[in-house]
Design an enzyme around this catalytic site. Structure first.
Site, mmCIF file in Angstrom:
data_model
loop_
_atom_site.group_PDB
_atom_site.id
_atom_site.type_symbol
_atom_site.label_atom_id
_atom_site.label_comp_id
_atom_site.label_asym_id
_atom_site.label_seq_id
_atom_site.Cartn_x
_atom_site.Cartn_y
_atom_site.Cartn_z
ATOM 1 N N SER A 79 -1.732 -5.223 12.754
ATOM 2 C CA SER A 79 -1.255 -6.267 11.820
ATOM 3 C C SER A 79 -1.673 -7.663 12.257
ATOM 4 O O SER A 79 -1.746 -8.576 11.451
ATOM 5 C CB SER A 79 0.258 -6.192 11.733
ATOM 6 O OG SER A 79 0.787 -6.537 12.991
ATOM 7 N N GLU A 128 9.267 -8.290 -3.814
ATOM 8 C CA GLU A 128 9.192 -9.396 -2.833
ATOM 9 C C GLU A 128 10.107 -9.125 -1.626
ATOM 10 O O GLU A 128 10.714 -10.039 -1.073
ATOM 11 C CB GLU A 128 9.477 -10.744 -3.496
ATOM 12 C CG GLU A 128 8.439 -11.032 -4.566
ATOM 13 C CD GLU A 128 8.285 -12.482 -4.944
ATOM 14 O OE1 GLU A 128 8.644 -13.352 -4.148
ATOM 15 O OE2 GLU A 128 7.771 -12.722 -6.048
ATOM 16 N N GLN A 130 29.635 -3.101 -19.399
ATOM 17 C CA GLN A 130 30.959 -2.466 -19.362
ATOM 18 C C GLN A 130 31.944 -3.197 -20.275
ATOM 19 O O GLN A 130 32.684 -2.562 -21.049
ATOM 20 C CB GLN A 130 31.483 -2.463 -17.911
ATOM 21 C CG GLN A 130 32.764 -1.672 -17.719
ATOM 22 C CD GLN A 130 32.561 -0.182 -17.977
ATOM 23 O OE1 GLN A 130 31.460 0.340 -17.842
ATOM 24 N NE2 GLN A 130 33.622 0.508 -18.365
ATOM 25 N N GLU A 144 0.860 -1.196 0.000
ATOM 26 C CA GLU A 144 0.000 0.000 0.000
ATOM 27 C C GLU A 144 0.893 1.242 0.000
ATOM 28 O O GLU A 144 2.090 1.155 0.276
ATOM 29 C CB GLU A 144 -0.875 0.000 1.260
ATOM 30 C CG GLU A 144 -1.777 -1.216 1.322
ATOM 31 C CD GLU A 144 -2.758 -1.184 2.494
ATOM 32 O OE1 GLU A 144 -2.670 -0.258 3.344
ATOM 33 O OE2 GLU A 144 -3.611 -2.088 2.541
ATOM 34 N N ALA A 156 2.514 1.251 3.253
ATOM 35 C CA ALA A 156 2.955 -0.062 3.739
ATOM 36 C C ALA A 156 3.697 -0.773 2.614
ATOM 37 O O ALA A 156 3.100 -1.503 1.821
ATOM 38 C CB ALA A 156 1.760 -0.891 4.203
ATOM 39 N N GLY A 157 5.008 -0.481 2.518
ATOM 40 C CA GLY A 157 5.851 -1.145 1.522
ATOM 41 C C GLY A 157 6.672 -2.202 2.245
ATOM 42 O O GLY A 157 6.189 -3.317 2.477
HETATM 43 C C1 LIG Z 1 7.636 -3.397 -10.400
HETATM 44 C C2 LIG Z 1 7.151 -3.754 -9.031
HETATM 45 C C3 LIG Z 1 6.336 -4.883 -8.857
HETATM 46 C C4 LIG Z 1 5.771 -5.139 -7.620
HETATM 47 N N1 LIG Z 1 4.838 -6.140 -7.490
HETATM 48 C C5 LIG Z 1 4.150 -6.255 -6.326
HETATM 49 C C6 LIG Z 1 3.024 -7.150 -6.214
HETATM 50 O O1 LIG Z 1 2.677 -7.870 -7.151
HETATM 51 N N2 LIG Z 1 2.331 -7.168 -5.053
HETATM 52 C C7 LIG Z 1 2.661 -6.398 -3.995
HETATM 53 O O2 LIG Z 1 1.988 -6.473 -2.981
HETATM 54 N N3 LIG Z 1 3.731 -5.549 -4.056
HETATM 55 C C8 LIG Z 1 4.463 -5.456 -5.192
HETATM 56 N N4 LIG Z 1 5.531 -4.594 -5.284
HETATM 57 C C9 LIG Z 1 5.908 -3.802 -4.121
HETATM 58 C C10 LIG Z 1 7.291 -4.144 -3.586
HETATM 59 O O3 LIG Z 1 7.264 -5.354 -2.902
HETATM 60 C C11 LIG Z 1 7.740 -2.951 -2.731
HETATM 61 O O4 LIG Z 1 8.057 -1.903 -3.642
HETATM 62 C C12 LIG Z 1 8.928 -3.259 -1.857
HETATM 63 O O5 LIG Z 1 8.577 -4.186 -0.853
HETATM 64 C C13 LIG Z 1 9.492 -1.999 -1.194
HETATM 65 O O6 LIG Z 1 8.486 -1.183 -0.667
HETATM 66 P P1 LIG Z 1 8.456 0.378 -1.049
HETATM 67 O O7 LIG Z 1 8.613 0.495 -2.506
HETATM 68 O O8 LIG Z 1 7.279 0.968 -0.411
HETATM 69 O O9 LIG Z 1 9.790 0.980 -0.421
HETATM 70 P P2 LIG Z 1 9.993 1.515 1.071
HETATM 71 O O10 LIG Z 1 9.475 0.503 2.039
HETATM 72 O O11 LIG Z 1 9.508 2.892 1.174
HETATM 73 O O12 LIG Z 1 11.571 1.509 1.158
HETATM 74 C C14 LIG Z 1 12.390 2.533 0.569
HETATM 75 C C15 LIG Z 1 13.860 2.195 0.854
HETATM 76 O O13 LIG Z 1 14.069 2.126 2.279
HETATM 77 C C16 LIG Z 1 14.644 0.893 2.618
HETATM 78 N N5 LIG Z 1 14.137 0.447 3.929
HETATM 79 C C17 LIG Z 1 12.851 0.395 4.340
HETATM 80 N N6 LIG Z 1 12.778 -0.069 5.587
HETATM 81 C C18 LIG Z 1 14.060 -0.321 5.974
HETATM 82 C C19 LIG Z 1 14.660 -0.850 7.171
HETATM 83 N N7 LIG Z 1 13.921 -1.217 8.209
HETATM 84 N N8 LIG Z 1 15.987 -0.958 7.207
HETATM 85 C C20 LIG Z 1 16.760 -0.602 6.145
HETATM 86 N N9 LIG Z 1 16.258 -0.105 4.991
HETATM 87 C C21 LIG Z 1 14.931 0.014 4.912
HETATM 88 C C22 LIG Z 1 14.215 -0.057 1.510
HETATM 89 O O14 LIG Z 1 15.072 -1.176 1.418
HETATM 90 C C23 LIG Z 1 14.291 0.858 0.307
HETATM 91 O O15 LIG Z 1 15.624 0.910 -0.129
HETATM 92 C C24 LIG Z 1 6.128 -4.335 -6.514
HETATM 93 C C25 LIG Z 1 7.002 -3.258 -6.684
HETATM 94 C C26 LIG Z 1 7.500 -2.955 -7.908
HETATM 95 C C27 LIG Z 1 8.387 -1.751 -8.067
#
Ligand SMILES: Cc1cc2nc3c(=O)[nH]c(=O)nc-3n(C[C@H](O)[C@H](O)[C@H](O)COP(=O)(O)OP(=O)(O)OC[C@H]3O[C@@H](n4cnc5c(N)ncnc54)[C@H](O)[C@@H]3O)c2cc1C
Length: 381
Positions: free
Chosen positions: A178, A364, A337, A127, A130-131
């Site tokens: 959760s 994932e 490269q 969401e 909620a990533g």
């Molecule tokens: C092309 C694509 C396909 C996808 N498909 C699906 C799908 O089918 N279903 C689904 O539900 N989701 C899907 N996703 C979502 C994907 O799983 C998330 O993008 C991913 O889990 C990261 O969440 P976020 O993008 O909100 O990044 P954020 O959670 O905002 O993270 C941003 C950065 O902060 C870092 N970070 C966050 N928390 C921490 C921590 N505690 N410690 C250190 N670093 C941290 C992350 O590693 C990242 O580098 C997809 C995403 C993309 C881009």
């Protein structure tokens, strides 16, 4: 005893997926990289040839693959195009919660539907707020009689606009946060579902992602997967099983980039000798070959450990996804490269492989999150 020899069945899986990749994926990969459209013609052909729904039981029209067999298949798809490969593998992601916890009637109905329609499903976890932090999910599903009323906003949903149904995670008891996350099967045609246009992105363009808004969507109680409050566990158990698939796609993609770079550097002459004859390039190729092999073995080991019930999978599957996708980024970058301007051009595909590799470090669970999973596991040991 350790035995690295593949069985006849495992070799046949590799041959079957490699043959399909050569006939369907490789000739069409640039077309879909440019159009960024869902490759229906390839998915339909894959259904005809028994390439989709690897882990679904054969009685429901799948292949009944275990994790290792799935990894062998995914490596071949990844060697053709990770974007097209993920169109097939994301179906597995969406169906795995049903494999883990759906009852016989649900499995019969929804596995049956997906096979009959030759369709795909979507996994709706992420969401806007909620990533990485799955526990921040705010979507709700509140029971009223024989229905749950679903409200919420999902983001980055692979297969969103083409899915027959979605596996949706929402809170059934918001005050419990959760711990009240519950999984549902939500047919795509239900009133109240709005699917936004797909995301424009860097790589894996054949695969589509959408934002999805749910407004007062009425989901029948019989579409709940398992009991209320088990959604978080099902989501995490799903990733435990699917991360070896992302690792295998990464290995396939890296293998393909390495092969192209190796052949190119053996024939391109500068300073009177092949580029590969320079130690700087020869060592680069040596590192690529070594790291691909290491990532493949780690992936097979994680899959085998799950299949034989020998080890805690969360740690090993996170390790395989982390190592293989970081390796994939490094190998594809070095392939570009090593090939200089030709590597950067569209003519040799390695620039596409480099763009495709990046996403494997993000979806994932990002690789930072894989490190969290691994560190938690090793500090408990
Ligand atoms: C092309 C694509 C396909 C996808 N498909 C699906 C799908 O089918 N279903 C689904 O539900 N989701 C899907 N996703 C979502 C994907 O799983 C998330 O993008 C991913 O889990 C990261 O969440 P976020 O993008 O909100 O990044 P954020 O959670 O905002 O993270 C941003 C950065 O902060 C870092 N970070 C966050 N928390 C921490 C921590 N505690 N410690 C250190 N670093 C941290 C992350 O590693 C990242 O580098 C997809 C995403 C993309 C881009």
């Amino acid at each position: 005893m350790v035995n690295f020899e593949l069985s006849k069945k495992q070799q046949e899986i590799i041959e079957k997926y490699r043959d399909f990749t050569e006939r369907w994926i490789i000739p069409n990969r640039l077309k879909y990289d440019e159009s960024a459209e869902f490759p229906w013609e390839i998915v339909k052909a894959a259904y005809k040839e028994g390439i989709v729904n690897g882990p679904i039981a054969t009685k429901f029209g799948g292949n009944g693959f275990n994790l290792l067999e799935g990894a062998l298949a995914s490596e071949e798809l990844g060697a053709g195009c990770v974007g097209i490969g993920i169109c097939i593998d994301a179906n597995t992601l969406a169906l795995t919660p049903l494999l883990i916890a759906a009852n016989e009637d649900q499995q019969k109905k929804f596995f049956g539907q997906i096979n009959e329609e030759q369709g795909v499903a979507a996994y709706c976890l992420t969401e806007p707020n909620a990533g990485s932090d799955v526990q921040g999910i705010k979507s709700t599903a509140i029971q009223h009689g024989d229905k749950y009323i679903l409200n919420g906003h999902k983001r980055f949903i692979t297969n969103g606009e083409v899915a027959s149904f979605m596996t949706v995670f929402a809170q059934t008891n918001p005050e419990k946060g959760s711990r009240s996350l519950t999984a549902f099967i939500v047919p795509a045609g239900l009133p109240g579902i709005e699917i936004k246009p797909h995301l424009e992105k860097m790589g894996q363009k054949a695969s589509v992602q959408n934002e999805i808004i749910f407004t007062d969507v009425e989901v029948p109680v019989e579409n709940r997967i398992g009991g209320e409050g088990y959604g978080f566990v099902f989501a995490m158990k799903t990733f435990d099983r699917t991360r070896t698939g992302v690792a295998a796609l990464s290995v396939g993609n890296a293998r393909a980039a390495y092969e192209i770079a190796k052949n190119w550097t053996k024939t391109r002459i500068q300073f009177g000798k092949p580029i590969a004859a320079n130690q700087a390039i020869g060592f680069m190729l040596a590192d690529m070959a070594t790291e691909i092999e290491a990532a493949r073995l780690m992936t097979w080991y994680a899959a085998w450990a799950f299949d034989t019930g020998q080890r805690i999978l969360s740690k090993l599957s996170a390790m395989s996804k982390l190592y293989a996708s970081d390796m994939g980024m490094k190998v594809t970058t070095n392939a570009v490269q090593a090939m200089g301007g030709d590597g950067y051009s569209r003519d040799f595909y390695v620039e596409k492989m480099m763009r495709d590799a990046k996403l494997c470090q993000i979806y994932e669970g990002t690789n930072q999150i894989q490190r969290l999973v691994i560190s938690k596991a090793i500090l408990k040991e």
